[in-house]
Design an enzyme around this catalytic site. Structure first.
Site, PDB file in Angstrom:
ATOM      1  N   HIS A 233       4.915  -7.558  -0.210  1.00 27.66           N
ATOM      2  CA  HIS A 233       4.604  -8.664  -1.150  1.00 27.66           C
ATOM      3  C   HIS A 233       5.250  -8.831  -2.468  1.00 27.66           C
ATOM      4  O   HIS A 233       5.816  -7.647  -3.014  1.00 27.66           O
ATOM      5  CB  HIS A 233       3.178  -8.884  -1.262  1.00 27.66           C
ATOM      6  CG  HIS A 233       2.462  -8.925   0.097  1.00 27.66           C
ATOM      7  ND1 HIS A 233       1.709 -10.012   0.549  1.00 27.66           N
ATOM      8  CD2 HIS A 233       2.256  -7.723   1.058  1.00 27.66           C
ATOM      9  CE1 HIS A 233       1.106  -9.599   2.040  1.00 27.66           C
ATOM     10  NE2 HIS A 233       1.642  -8.301   2.063  1.00 27.66           N
TER      11      HIS A 233
ATOM     12  N   ASP B 180       0.745  -1.454  -0.212  1.00 29.81           N
ATOM     13  CA  ASP B 180      -0.018  -0.182   0.104  1.00 29.81           C
ATOM     14  C   ASP B 180       0.819   1.278  -0.019  1.00 29.81           C
ATOM     15  O   ASP B 180       1.941   1.301   0.732  1.00 29.81           O
ATOM     16  CB  ASP B 180      -0.801   0.066   1.126  1.00 29.81           C
ATOM     17  CG  ASP B 180      -1.963  -0.866   1.104  1.00 29.81           C
ATOM     18  OD1 ASP B 180      -1.858  -1.839   0.473  1.00 29.81           O
ATOM     19  OD2 ASP B 180      -2.579  -0.973   2.222  1.00 29.81           O
TER      20      ASP B 180
ATOM     21  N   SER C  59       7.558   4.076   5.574  1.00 25.32           N
ATOM     22  CA  SER C  59       8.896   4.361   4.894  1.00 25.32           C
ATOM     23  C   SER C  59       8.627   4.368   3.312  1.00 25.32           C
ATOM     24  O   SER C  59       7.519   4.715   2.927  1.00 25.32           O
ATOM     25  CB  SER C  59       9.903   3.489   5.158  1.00 25.32           C
ATOM     26  OG  SER C  59      11.166   3.873   4.653  1.00 25.32           O
TER      27      SER C  59
END
Length: 305
Positions: A158, A102, A260
């Site tokens: 991922h 995200d 980050s």
């Protein structure tokens, strides 16, 4: 992805003022504050955790509705929370690379030789970021996408495709904030911060793809599931870590312990997917890049995580 609330908390609106934001989040003893937060966030006390999360909400649009757990034993557990099953959908179109996390899309596009942008008018050379001149040549005139994870976002990342991890380079460094205010003011910021350079190879085409998780102020630690130990300030293990780990598209590879950035690099032969531009919100699993000639832009089949 949900848009930012129209009426933000007063504390959050204060941080919207760029000069003040930069002062409060960077002109502080960054290393000391990061070590303190690393300790404090792991205190396992439900009262401390609940109070910390409540304060966190004053400064960020924290949404836990898609989190697997709704109660957390520590602030760290909330930072690194897992998702409910089916909370994200993976684009399974052949030749499409999905977003590993995200994020808000930052600077992206075609590399100018071996130079990328961290913000408009602020270039940096891949040699400084990756620390390997030979690897840099793989991406000459290729594509890059900067993915900024806000502190309130889901922090796990991922695999963007079926791939094999071949090598990790750990580069210790500073803990500058990586928000827009800092990116405009600190030259070559990504090249100064702690980061991991993860070189992978796509299983369908053999193309090389590199992911660069860049840590930032506060916890500044990176967990990679195929390695023992945490990559963090004070890490004393090898800088170069040969790896052999296979991941299916959408499979979890690791996490940040605070918000980050992940920068994705691919060689020539790829294109940005429609809608990928600076400022665009994206969710893990959505289409990010595509291999030219392998996709036709058709609606893709999808699979839940």
């Amino acid at each position: 992805m949900k848009n930012q609330p129209a009426h933000r908390q007063p504390a959050a609106r204060i941080l919207d003022q760029e000069d003040l934001n930069f002062l409060l989040t960077n002109r502080v003893p960054r290393a000391l504050l990061t070590r303190f937060m690393g300790w404090f966030s792991k205190i396992e006390n439900p009262v401390v955790a609940a109070l910390s999360i409540r304060i966190w909400r004053l400064f960020a649009d924290l949404d836990l509705s898609d989190a697997r757990d709704q109660e957390f034993r520590s602030m760290h557990a909330c930072f690194t929370r897992a998702l409910k099953p089916g909370a994200r959908t993976i684009d399974t179109t052949p030749g499409v690379l999905s977003s590993p996390c995200d994020a808000i899309v930052g600077a992206c596009g075609t590399l100018e030789g071996i130079n990328a942008l961290q913000a408009k008018g602020a270039p940096y050379p891949l040699t400084d970021l990756l620390g390997d001149a030979e690897q840099v040549e793989t991406y000459r005139d290729g594509l890059y996408v900067t993915l900024r994870l806000k502190s309130s976002m889901y922090h796990r990342f991922h695999a963007p495709a079926d791939l094999r991890v071949e090598h990790v380079t750990y580069l210790s460094g500073d803990t500058w904030n990586v928000n827009p205010a800092a990116l405009k003011r600190v030259e070559r910021l990504f090249c100064k911060n702690e980061r991991a350079v993860i070189r992978t190879r796509l299983q369908d085409s053999g193309a090389v793809l590199t992911l660069v998780p860049v840590a930032a102020i506060l916890v500044a630690s990176i967990r990679l599931h195929w390695l023992d130990g945490l990559l963090r300030p004070g890490y004393r293990g090898p800088k170069h870590i040969p790896s052999q780990a296979d991941f299916a598209k959408g499979q979890e590879m690791g996490w940040f312990e605070h918000g980050s950035t992940i920068i994705v690099f691919v060689p020539p032969g790829f294109a940005l997917c429609p809608g990928i531009e600076d400022g665009t919100p994206i969710r893990m699993g959505q289409a990010l890049l595509r291999q030219v000639g392998m996709t036709d832009g058709a609606v893709s089949p999808e699979a839940d995580t």
